[in-house]
Design a protein around this motif. Structure first.
Motif, PDB file in Angstrom:
ATOM      1  N   MET A 193      43.027  32.434  41.486  1.00  0.00           N
ATOM      2  CA  MET A 193      43.290  33.715  40.657  1.00  0.00           C
ATOM      3  C   MET A 193      44.088  33.920  42.198  1.00  0.00           C
ATOM      4  SD  MET A 193      42.235  34.779  36.796  1.00  0.00           S
ATOM      5  CE  MET A 193      43.933  35.924  36.575  1.00  0.00           C
ATOM      6  N   ARG A 194      43.589  34.170  43.591  1.00  0.00           N
ATOM      7  CA  ARG A 194      43.422  35.062  44.345  1.00  0.00           C
ATOM      8  C   ARG A 194      44.451  33.693  44.965  1.00  0.00           C
ATOM      9  NH1 ARG A 194      40.765  39.160  46.760  1.00  0.00           N
ATOM     10  NH2 ARG A 194      40.827  38.355  49.193  1.00  0.00           N
ATOM     11  N   LYS A 195      44.341  32.576  44.874  1.00  0.00           N
ATOM     12  CA  LYS A 195      45.907  31.942  45.578  1.00  0.00           C
ATOM     13  C   LYS A 195      46.875  31.646  44.822  1.00  0.00           C
ATOM     14  CE  LYS A 195      41.864  29.020  47.833  1.00  0.00           C
ATOM     15  NZ  LYS A 195      40.775  28.556  47.325  1.00  0.00           N
ATOM     16  N   GLY A 196      46.835  32.111  43.361  1.00  0.00           N
ATOM     17  CA  GLY A 196      48.495  32.329  42.825  1.00  0.00           C
ATOM     18  C   GLY A 196      48.134  31.524  41.576  1.00  0.00           C
ATOM     19  N   ASP A 197      46.724  30.893  41.599  1.00  0.00           N
ATOM     20  CA  ASP A 197      46.795  29.902  39.760  1.00  0.00           C
ATOM     21  C   ASP A 197      46.516  30.655  38.849  1.00  0.00           C
ATOM     22  OD1 ASP A 197      46.933  28.068  41.979  1.00  0.00           O
ATOM     23  OD2 ASP A 197      44.711  27.445  41.476  1.00  0.00           O
ATOM     24  N   LYS A 198      46.463  30.446  37.439  1.00  0.00           N
ATOM     25  CA  LYS A 198      46.204  31.015  36.706  1.00  0.00           C
ATOM     26  C   LYS A 198      45.263  30.663  36.012  1.00  0.00           C
ATOM     27  CE  LYS A 198      50.813  31.871  35.108  1.00  0.00           C
ATOM     28  NZ  LYS A 198      51.298  33.105  34.423  1.00  0.00           N
ATOM     29  N   GLY A 199      44.691  31.992  35.455  1.00  0.00           N
ATOM     30  CA  GLY A 199      42.727  31.987  35.688  1.00  0.00           C
ATOM     31  C   GLY A 199      42.566  31.554  34.268  1.00  0.00           C
ATOM     32  N   ASP A 200      43.046  31.202  33.309  1.00  0.00           N
ATOM     33  CA  ASP A 200      43.150  30.187  32.085  1.00  0.00           C
ATOM     34  C   ASP A 200      42.383  28.920  32.222  1.00  0.00           C
ATOM     35  OD1 ASP A 200      45.442  29.706  32.115  1.00  0.00           O
ATOM     36  OD2 ASP A 200      46.082  30.014  30.132  1.00  0.00           O
ATOM     37  N   ALA A 201      43.277  27.976  32.911  1.00  0.00           N
ATOM     38  CA  ALA A 201      43.588  27.244  33.795  1.00  0.00           C
ATOM     39  C   ALA A 201      42.109  26.745  34.629  1.00  0.00           C
ATOM     40  CB  ALA A 201      44.926  26.477  34.483  1.00  0.00           C
ATOM     41  N   ALA A 202      42.185  27.940  35.744  1.00  0.00           N
ATOM     42  CA  ALA A 202      40.789  27.774  36.516  1.00  0.00           C
ATOM     43  C   ALA A 202      39.820  28.257  35.640  1.00  0.00           C
ATOM     44  CB  ALA A 202      41.185  29.246  37.288  1.00  0.00           C
ATOM     45  N   LEU A 203      39.541  28.574  34.793  1.00  0.00           N
ATOM     46  CA  LEU A 203      38.342  28.458  34.096  1.00  0.00           C
ATOM     47  C   LEU A 203      38.043  27.300  33.349  1.00  0.00           C
ATOM     48  CD1 LEU A 203      36.091  30.543  32.770  1.00  0.00           C
ATOM     49  CD2 LEU A 203      37.897  31.080  30.721  1.00  0.00           C
ATOM     50  N   THR A 209      35.924  22.949  29.847  1.00  0.00           N
ATOM     51  CA  THR A 209      36.001  23.357  28.564  1.00  0.00           C
ATOM     52  C   THR A 209      37.330  24.275  28.422  1.00  0.00           C
ATOM     53  OG1 THR A 209      33.753  22.973  28.187  1.00  0.00           O
ATOM     54  CG2 THR A 209      35.286  23.757  26.332  1.00  0.00           C
ATOM     55  N   GLU A 210      38.173  24.569  26.909  1.00  0.00           N
ATOM     56  CA  GLU A 210      38.919  25.447  26.799  1.00  0.00           C
ATOM     57  C   GLU A 210      38.348  26.302  26.388  1.00  0.00           C
ATOM     58  OE1 GLU A 210      42.804  24.787  27.257  1.00  0.00           O
ATOM     59  OE2 GLU A 210      41.424  23.024  28.634  1.00  0.00           O
ATOM     60  N   PRO A 211      39.293  27.911  26.535  1.00  0.00           N
ATOM     61  CA  PRO A 211      38.482  28.934  26.227  1.00  0.00           C
ATOM     62  C   PRO A 211      38.604  28.783  24.460  1.00  0.00           C
ATOM     63  CG  PRO A 211      40.457  29.403  26.770  1.00  0.00           C
ATOM     64  CD  PRO A 211      40.650  27.352  26.892  1.00  0.00           C
ATOM     65  N   GLU A 212      38.666  28.444  23.639  1.00  0.00           N
ATOM     66  CA  GLU A 212      38.561  29.160  22.315  1.00  0.00           C
ATOM     67  C   GLU A 212      36.940  27.523  22.198  1.00  0.00           C
ATOM     68  OE1 GLU A 212      39.320  30.519  20.315  1.00  0.00           O
ATOM     69  OE2 GLU A 212      38.264  29.605  18.193  1.00  0.00           O
ATOM     70  N   LEU A 213      37.101  27.051  22.534  1.00  0.00           N
ATOM     71  CA  LEU A 213      35.392  25.891  22.615  1.00  0.00           C
ATOM     72  C   LEU A 213      34.543  26.235  22.877  1.00  0.00           C
ATOM     73  CD1 LEU A 213      37.091  21.966  22.911  1.00  0.00           C
ATOM     74  CD2 LEU A 213      35.573  23.139  21.014  1.00  0.00           C
ATOM     75  N   LEU A 214      35.348  27.325  24.549  1.00  0.00           N
ATOM     76  CA  LEU A 214      33.824  27.538  25.267  1.00  0.00           C
ATOM     77  C   LEU A 214      33.608  29.149  24.268  1.00  0.00           C
ATOM     78  CD1 LEU A 214      34.913  28.464  28.940  1.00  0.00           C
ATOM     79  CD2 LEU A 214      32.991  26.704  28.272  1.00  0.00           C
ATOM     80  N   TRP A 215      34.236  29.952  24.027  1.00  0.00           N
ATOM     81  CA  TRP A 215      34.307  31.053  23.119  1.00  0.00           C
ATOM     82  C   TRP A 215      33.132  30.324  22.107  1.00  0.00           C
ATOM     83  CZ3 TRP A 215      34.099  35.841  22.735  1.00  0.00           C
ATOM     84  CH2 TRP A 215      34.297  36.909  21.076  1.00  0.00           C
TER      85      TRP A 215
END
Ligand SMILES: [Zn+2]
Length: 242
Positions: A193-203, A209-215
């Motif tokens: 994110m500090r380099k400008g990438d989107k946080g959800d893509a970085a996660l 895994t996508e956030p909904e599945l992680l959740w």
């Protein structure tokens, strides 16, 4: 030239990149305060100030020490902030603090913890508009609730009403769980994110895994923080000023 004690010392300092950089590697933090004419805040601020450099090191240890490249000076500036319910906000290397809010809530330990959350935003220093906000706020509360104050009851959330999209404590719980499953996740997401990438893509890149599945996996682990009763108790405590 023979190596004397002095030249050895000079060589050691040079190897570390000079005195300033040696301080930076230590993740040094200097704090300046501007009361802007507000009175009655000295005792609160004097109690807070020595905590900030300690939190700063822990925050940066948790996020991969990306904000330690230079020694940091931050400013605490007091204002009347609208709406009244906002305690504080980070702007660049400043924490803007709502003076009337602090004056009304001086005895509440939650006040200091809100400042710790803002200090995480200073360490994040993400480029403008890098988001999504749920990741940015989730990271700030992850450090607050799972690194700095693991006994903080504010980590509780109501899983029937809230999910990761809220950011804050639900997302903090998700990120803490991801960090135990894939160590280094927080540092990887923060660095991206500090380099400008989107946080959800970085996660997603860090966990596969996508956030909904992680959740859903996180909730299946039955975390103590997922508790409507604990969330209610936290809000009741805040109202009482506990
Ligand atoms: Zn925040």
């Amino acid at each position: 030239m023979p190596l004397t004690r002095r030249s050895l010392l000079a060589a050691a300092i040079a190897a570390r990149g000079g005195v300033g950089d040696a301080r930076a590697q230590d993740c040094a933090l200097t704090v300046e305060v501007d009361y802007n004419g507000w009175v009655g805040l000295d005792a609160w601020t004097e109690e807070l100030e020595p905590k900030l450099p300690v939190w700063w090191r822990s925050i940066n240890d948790a996020l991969g020490r990306t904000a330690c490249a230079t020694a940091k000076t931050i400013r605490l500036e007091f204002y009347r902030i609208k709406p009244d319910s906002v305690a504080a906000a980070a702007r660049g290397d400043k924490v803007l603090i709502n003076a009337p809010y602090v004056l009304a809530n001086r005895g509440n330990p939650d006040m200091f913890r809100m400042i710790a959350h803002e200090l995480v935003h200073i360490a994040q220093a993400y480029p403008q508009a890098i988001g999504p906000a749920w990741v940015t706020e989730g990271i700030a509360d992850y450090v607050r609730y799972y690194v700095l104050f693991p006994d903080d009851p504010g980590r509780a959330f109501d899983p029937g009403q809230e999910d990761w999209r809220e950011g804050y404590s639900p997302a903090a719980g998700l990120l803490a769980w991801a960090e135990t499953k894939w160590p280094g996740t927080l540092a990887a997401v923060n660095s991206a994110m500090r380099k400008g990438d989107k946080g959800d893509a970085a996660l997603a890149a860090a966990t596969g895994t996508e956030p909904e599945l992680l959740w859903r996996s996180y909730l299946r682990s039955a975390p103590a923080a997922a508790s409507a009763a604990r969330r209610r108790a936290y809000w009741e405590g805040l109202k009482r000023g506990a």
